[in-house]
Design a protein around this motif. Structure first.
Motif: not given
Length: 278
Positions: A77-82, A158-161, A188-190
């Motif tokens: 989240v600090e890196r921008g994942v929303r 969009a990036a996702a976790f 940019n997924s994790e």
């Protein structure tokens, strides 16, 4: 699991989370909703986790894997994942405890029967789902995860976790590869997930305890079907393009969190938590 009934495995995990609050006072994962959403008398939960010394091993691992996932998510989240996707959510309470509030949108994915059961438990506990939570009912044998998530508002560009806890041991290799392939298709997924090695790597005490538990689950068709060697998991992740991979062995989990679990058994469990970035 039976078609119209919630997962018994999800119930078992929810009891472990509740037991961690009652016995270990939430030392690894402070979850004020765990006992409340479970809706069972505290004495019943305590009794279930005092009848076998190895029960503490499962309690440790359940709390630790969630803590590892939530710590990794905070950094994302600090890196921008929303966007956050919780696969096989069961009675997970992260959306209720969400420290990031409106900064993230959370999608809980689970079998329709299990998700309906969770929503009933929320009503009974008088807990309203927060505005940042979207329920996504998915029958993994019949539905397309991509379509269901997209239909719920998930943005594939969009990036996702992703968290995927307590699920992989019940899936075939093909199912694991397919899900990781989908996660890898998102930029940019994790993902944080756990897996189990073949029983030969477990100590005799833990093997016996796990075998008894699996015998119960086999009766309701929720037996474990996927056991993986660490090298095999690493190969799957590499084949899907995951380059930054941390594989946390059970010994490391014990070293990091074991002191916070009362009466921790000394058995060796062949379980791992993986954090992988694409």
């Amino acid at each position: 699991m039976k078609p119209n009934e919630p997962s018994r495995t999800a119930l078992m995990v929810a009891r472990q989370r509740a037991a961690h609050q009652l016995i270990d006072h939430g030392a690894i994962l402070n979850d004020p909703y765990a006992v409340r959403i479970l809706g069972e008398p505290e004495d019943n939960v305590l009794q279930a986790f005092s009848n076998h010394p190895m029960a503490s091993v499962g309690r440790l691992f359940t709390a630790a894997r969630s803590r590892i996932a939530e710590d990794a998510l905070s950094k994302a989240v600090e890196r921008g994942v929303r966007q956050v996707v919780i696969l096989g959510a069961g009675l997970d309470t992260f959306a209720l405890r969400n420290p990031h509030v409106a900064r993230i949108r959370i999608f809980e994915v689970d079998h329709p029967a299990t998700q309906a059961w969770k929503r009933q438990r929320l009503v009974a506990a008088e807990v309203a789902p927060p505005p940042w939570l979207t329920f996504v009912p998915v029958d993994f044998e019949l539905d397309d995860l991509r379509q269901k998530l997209s239909g719920a508002g998930f943005e594939r560009t969009a990036a996702a976790f992703f968290t995927w806890l307590g699920v992989v041991p019940y899936l075939t290799r093909d199912a694991v590869e397919g899900t990781l392939g989908y996660i890898a298709s998102i930029p940019n997924s994790e993902v944080v997930f756990d897996y189990a090695e073949p029983p030969e790597s477990w100590s005799e005490e833990v093997q016996a305890y796990a075998a008894a538990r699996m015998a119960q689950l086999e009766k309701i068709n929720e037996q474990q079907v996927g056991r993986f060697e660490p090298a095999g998991v690493a190969a799957i992740l590499r084949s899907q393009g995951f380059e930054d991979v941390e594989d946390i062995r059970f010994q490391e989990v014990v070293s990091r969190f074991g002191r916070d679990v009362q009466g921790l058994g000394t058995g060796q469990a062949g379980v791992h938590v993986v954090h992988a970035k694409h």
